[in-house]
Design an enzyme around this catalytic site. Structure first.
Site, PDB file in Angstrom:
ATOM      1  N   SER A  23       1.421   4.278   6.006  1.00 31.39           N
ATOM      2  CA  SER A  23       0.670   3.408   5.093  1.00 31.39           C
ATOM      3  C   SER A  23      -0.828   3.691   5.259  1.00 31.39           C
ATOM      4  O   SER A  23      -1.289   3.985   6.363  1.00 31.39           O
ATOM      5  CB  SER A  23       0.976   1.961   5.462  1.00 31.39           C
ATOM      6  OG  SER A  23       0.716   1.081   4.403  1.00 31.39           O
ATOM      7  N   PRO A  24      -1.605   3.609   4.156  1.00 34.63           N
ATOM      8  CA  PRO A  24      -3.036   3.933   4.269  1.00 34.63           C
ATOM      9  C   PRO A  24      -3.768   2.969   5.202  1.00 34.63           C
ATOM     10  O   PRO A  24      -3.530   1.767   5.170  1.00 34.63           O
ATOM     11  CB  PRO A  24      -3.538   3.803   2.829  1.00 34.63           C
ATOM     12  CG  PRO A  24      -2.533   2.940   2.137  1.00 34.63           C
ATOM     13  CD  PRO A  24      -1.225   3.226   2.805  1.00 34.63           C
ATOM     14  N   CYS A  26      -7.757   2.278   6.453  1.00 31.40           N
ATOM     15  CA  CYS A  26      -9.198   2.526   6.504  1.00 31.40           C
ATOM     16  C   CYS A  26      -9.626   2.697   7.949  1.00 31.40           C
ATOM     17  O   CYS A  26      -9.264   1.884   8.802  1.00 31.40           O
ATOM     18  CB  CYS A  26      -9.967   1.345   5.928  1.00 31.40           C
ATOM     19  SG  CYS A  26      -9.875   1.237   4.158  1.00 31.40           S
ATOM     20  N   ALA A  60      -7.855   4.318   1.874  1.00 30.00           N
ATOM     21  CA  ALA A  60      -8.531   3.965   0.626  1.00 30.00           C
ATOM     22  C   ALA A  60      -9.806   4.797   0.521  1.00 30.00           C
ATOM     23  O   ALA A  60     -10.720   4.649   1.328  1.00 30.00           O
ATOM     24  CB  ALA A  60      -8.850   2.481   0.610  1.00 30.00           C
ATOM     25  N   GLN A 102      -5.042   7.793  -1.028  1.00 34.37           N
ATOM     26  CA  GLN A 102      -5.153   6.582  -1.849  1.00 34.37           C
ATOM     27  C   GLN A 102      -6.529   6.543  -2.513  1.00 34.37           C
ATOM     28  O   GLN A 102      -7.549   6.577  -1.825  1.00 34.37           O
ATOM     29  CB  GLN A 102      -4.966   5.346  -0.965  1.00 34.37           C
ATOM     30  CG  GLN A 102      -4.884   4.049  -1.762  1.00 34.37           C
ATOM     31  CD  GLN A 102      -4.754   2.823  -0.872  1.00 34.37           C
ATOM     32  OE1 GLN A 102      -5.505   2.660   0.089  1.00 34.37           O
ATOM     33  NE2 GLN A 102      -3.822   1.945  -1.209  1.00 34.37           N
ATOM     34  N   TYR A 183      -8.742  -5.603  -4.519  1.00 38.95           N
ATOM     35  CA  TYR A 183      -9.780  -4.652  -4.916  1.00 38.95           C
ATOM     36  C   TYR A 183      -9.822  -4.557  -6.446  1.00 38.95           C
ATOM     37  O   TYR A 183      -9.123  -5.288  -7.138  1.00 38.95           O
ATOM     38  CB  TYR A 183      -9.564  -3.316  -4.197  1.00 38.95           C
ATOM     39  CG  TYR A 183      -9.727  -3.493  -2.699  1.00 38.95           C
ATOM     40  CD1 TYR A 183     -10.955  -3.902  -2.173  1.00 38.95           C
ATOM     41  CD2 TYR A 183      -8.653  -3.351  -1.833  1.00 38.95           C
ATOM     42  CE1 TYR A 183     -11.112  -4.136  -0.805  1.00 38.95           C
ATOM     43  CE2 TYR A 183      -8.805  -3.583  -0.463  1.00 38.95           C
ATOM     44  CZ  TYR A 183     -10.033  -3.974   0.039  1.00 38.95           C
ATOM     45  OH  TYR A 183     -10.193  -4.222   1.385  1.00 38.95           O
ATOM     46  N   ARG A 229      -0.076   1.448  -5.507  1.00 38.85           N
ATOM     47  CA  ARG A 229       0.110   0.322  -4.576  1.00 38.85           C
ATOM     48  C   ARG A 229      -0.325  -0.955  -5.269  1.00 38.85           C
ATOM     49  O   ARG A 229      -1.429  -1.022  -5.819  1.00 38.85           O
ATOM     50  CB  ARG A 229      -0.684   0.510  -3.280  1.00 38.85           C
ATOM     51  CG  ARG A 229      -0.616  -0.732  -2.398  1.00 38.85           C
ATOM     52  CD  ARG A 229      -1.092  -0.527  -0.974  1.00 38.85           C
ATOM     53  NE  ARG A 229       0.035  -0.140  -0.124  1.00 38.85           N
ATOM     54  CZ  ARG A 229       0.035  -0.252   1.210  1.00 38.85           C
ATOM     55  NH1 ARG A 229      -1.030  -0.689   1.848  1.00 38.85           N
ATOM     56  NH2 ARG A 229       1.099   0.102   1.912  1.00 38.85           N
ATOM     57  N   ARG A 324       0.401  -0.403  11.371  1.00 35.80           N
ATOM     58  CA  ARG A 324      -0.025  -0.651  12.745  1.00 35.80           C
ATOM     59  C   ARG A 324       0.886  -0.020  13.796  1.00 35.80           C
ATOM     60  O   ARG A 324       0.413   0.452  14.829  1.00 35.80           O
ATOM     61  CB  ARG A 324      -0.171  -2.162  12.983  1.00 35.80           C
ATOM     62  CG  ARG A 324      -1.399  -2.723  12.270  1.00 35.80           C
ATOM     63  CD  ARG A 324      -1.380  -4.215  12.176  1.00 35.80           C
ATOM     64  NE  ARG A 324      -0.329  -4.682  11.269  1.00 35.80           N
ATOM     65  CZ  ARG A 324      -0.118  -5.957  10.955  1.00 35.80           C
ATOM     66  NH1 ARG A 324      -0.874  -6.891  11.501  1.00 35.80           N
ATOM     67  NH2 ARG A 324       0.835  -6.284  10.108  1.00 35.80           N
TER      68      ARG A 324
HETATM   69  C1  LIG Z   1      -6.681  -0.750  10.253  1.00 33.41           C
HETATM   70  C2  LIG Z   1      -6.030  -1.006   8.910  1.00 33.41           C
HETATM   71  C3  LIG Z   1      -6.568  -0.432   7.764  1.00 33.41           C
HETATM   72  C4  LIG Z   1      -5.957  -0.617   6.517  1.00 33.41           C
HETATM   73  N1  LIG Z   1      -6.446   0.034   5.411  1.00 33.41           N
HETATM   74  C5  LIG Z   1      -5.746   0.012   4.260  1.00 33.41           C
HETATM   75  C6  LIG Z   1      -6.110   0.857   3.176  1.00 33.41           C
HETATM   76  O1  LIG Z   1      -7.003   1.711   3.274  1.00 33.41           O
HETATM   77  N2  LIG Z   1      -5.403   0.734   2.027  1.00 33.41           N
HETATM   78  C7  LIG Z   1      -4.355  -0.129   1.899  1.00 33.41           C
HETATM   79  O2  LIG Z   1      -3.760  -0.206   0.830  1.00 33.41           O
HETATM   80  N3  LIG Z   1      -3.970  -0.906   2.928  1.00 33.41           N
HETATM   81  C8  LIG Z   1      -4.621  -0.827   4.098  1.00 33.41           C
HETATM   82  N4  LIG Z   1      -4.174  -1.555   5.172  1.00 33.41           N
HETATM   83  C9  LIG Z   1      -2.912  -2.300   5.057  1.00 33.41           C
HETATM   84  C10 LIG Z   1      -1.744  -1.429   5.604  1.00 33.41           C
HETATM   85  O3  LIG Z   1      -1.596  -0.248   4.842  1.00 33.41           O
HETATM   86  C11 LIG Z   1      -0.419  -2.202   5.581  1.00 33.41           C
HETATM   87  O4  LIG Z   1      -0.095  -2.518   4.259  1.00 33.41           O
HETATM   88  C12 LIG Z   1      -0.480  -3.477   6.437  1.00 33.41           C
HETATM   89  O5  LIG Z   1      -1.154  -3.240   7.664  1.00 33.41           O
HETATM   90  C13 LIG Z   1       0.901  -4.019   6.729  1.00 33.41           C
HETATM   91  O6  LIG Z   1       1.680  -3.037   7.377  1.00 33.41           O
HETATM   92  P1  LIG Z   1       1.941  -3.031   8.989  1.00 33.41           P
HETATM   93  O7  LIG Z   1       2.540  -4.362   9.339  1.00 33.41           O
HETATM   94  O8  LIG Z   1       2.892  -1.866   9.200  1.00 33.41           O
HETATM   95  O9  LIG Z   1       0.622  -2.823   9.658  1.00 33.41           O
HETATM   96  C14 LIG Z   1      -4.792  -1.415   6.419  1.00 33.41           C
HETATM   97  C15 LIG Z   1      -4.282  -2.017   7.579  1.00 33.41           C
HETATM   98  C16 LIG Z   1      -4.859  -1.805   8.811  1.00 33.41           C
HETATM   99  C17 LIG Z   1      -4.238  -2.417  10.034  1.00 33.41           C
END
Ligand SMILES: Cc1cc2nc3c(=O)[nH]c(=O)nc-3n(C[C@H](O)[C@H](O)[C@H](O)COP(=O)(O)O)c2cc1C
Length: 359
Positions: A23-24, A26, A60, A102, A183, A229, A324
């Site tokens: 998953s993306p 940042c 992103a 993304q 966003y 997304r 994560r």
């Molecule tokens: C450090 C961090 C950065 C993230 N950046 C983005 C992002 O750039 N684009 C996006 O769509 N979601 C972003 N997310 C959300 C994650 O892609 C994901 O949807 C969310 O953390 C839930 O998944 P998880 O429980 O596996 O962490 C980010 C999450 C984290 C923890």
């Protein structure tokens, strides 16, 4: 033992080697603040490809400078950025994963501090910039944006299309349009943030205009798979964007050429209590998969091999996205395949670690 999770899956005209996708995330690590990715991004993303992921999604990445969440975000609005992304995409592909990126515009949630430096909007005299949105209504305690004019809105699809072309030139296999998490595109989709009374607001058709215009422009610009997304719900039903509306949107998106749907939730409304729990967003992905007949990824608190295997084996989603847990263990797919007794190819350099306990 056979595993659904470690079975290949098609996305458009490509095949991913398995269904554990990154998953993306940042990184806010562009210290030069010029949108150019660095060795941090190569190692961060490259480690997931080495670790066996089917697809690795870069964070992103802003299609225009003012679309960055923070000044430390990556971008794809110029050739220097394309050149810096190229070895990153190449390394991901060389490890056998699909390389995805993304494409994003943060709208009224742009120009903020990164978490380690502060909270909320960066003042203009400290490197911040004027943000834009559907209206002049701010997000939470952020600086108020300027409402985009119809002429500016007509330009945005080509900004996304140009960035998608640059992604192809950089060697990416897949692009994802970021229409989630409050966003810019989501700001237009949600009635909570979009109260315009022109052709860009009001009915679902009008609120979806920017989303579909961007999608069609990207679809026309590139012949690689296009993913989207979304936030399937604002968690404020019925006033916010609802799951029913999201199913309709997904059907329209499929007709406009989206190959895959990546289903998240929330982000547009501050202070909402979201009932997070393991797999808490999976049912939204399933509803869209069934209602719009489009392949979907589920995301959110998916942390275990058996948990992920069940989601895919039971047909709740076609793939899982993991954020994560990948940071905790970049080699997650190698570990999960071992746990499930599934076949997975280890990097040749790591073959002596592929069987454990040590022999
Ligand atoms: C450090 C961090 C950065 C993230 N950046 C983005 C992002 O750039 N684009 C996006 O769509 N979601 C972003 N997310 C959300 C994650 O892609 C994901 O949807 C969310 O953390 C839930 O998944 P998880 O429980 O596996 O962490 C980010 C999450 C984290 C923890």
């Amino acid at each position: 033992m056979s595993s659904a999770l470690f079975t290949p899956v098609e996305i458009g005209n490509l095949t991913a080697r398995n269904r554990v996708w990154v998953s993306p995330m940042c990184q806010y690590s562009v210290e030069e603040r010029d949108g150019v990715p660095t060795s941090w991004h190569l190692v961060h993303l490259g480690s997931f490809a080495r670790g066996g992921a089917g697809l690795v999604m870069a964070e992103a990445t802003a299609v225009v400078p003012e679309g960055r969440i923070s000044a430390w975000d990556t971008g794809l609005w110029n050739d220097a950025q394309v050149a810096a992304w190229r070895p990153i995409a190449e390394f991901i592909r060389a490890q056998g994963a699909l390389a995805a990126i993304q494409l994003a515009h943060a709208g009224r949630k742009a120009s903020t501090w990164r978490a380690q430096d502060g909270d909320g909007s960066i003042p203009l005299d400290q490197g911040g910039w004027e943000t834009v949105g559907p209206t002049a209504e701010p997000f939470w305690n952020y600086d108020p944006p300027r409402a985009l004019t119809a002429a500016e809105l007509a330009e945005l699809p080509s900004a996304f299309a140009d960035a998608a072309r640059r992604a192809v030139s950089a060697g990416f296999d897949v692009v994802e349009i970021h229409a989630a998490h409050g966003y810019l595109i989501h700001q237009f989709l949600s009635p909570l943030s979009n109260t315009r009374d022109d052709e860009w607001g009001g009915s679902l058709e009008n609120r979806a205009r920017l989303f579909l215009d961007v999608l069609r422009a990207v679809r026309a610009a590139v012949d690689i798979p296009v993913m989207v997304r979304v936030s399937a719900t604002d968690w404020v039903e019925p006033e916010g964007l609802t799951l029913d509306e999201s199913v309709t949107l997904a059907r329209w998106a499929r007709e406009a050429g989206a190959d895959f749907y990546d289903v998240s939730t929330g982000g547009v409304a501050p202070g909402i209590k979201i009932p997070t729990a393991p797999s808490y967003q999976v049912s939204f992905a399933t509803a869209i998969r069934e209602g719009a007949e489009i392949p979907v990824g589920a995301v959110g608190q998916i942390t275990g091999a058996q948990q992920a295997e069940r989601i895919v084996a039971d047909g709740q989603a076609d793939v899982v996205f993991v954020a994560r847990q990948f940071m905790r263990d970049p080699h997650l797919p190698l570990r999960w395949a071992h746990e499930l007794g599934a076949e997975i190819e280890w990097p040749v350099q790591y073959h002596r670690a592929a069987r454990w306990p040590d022999m």
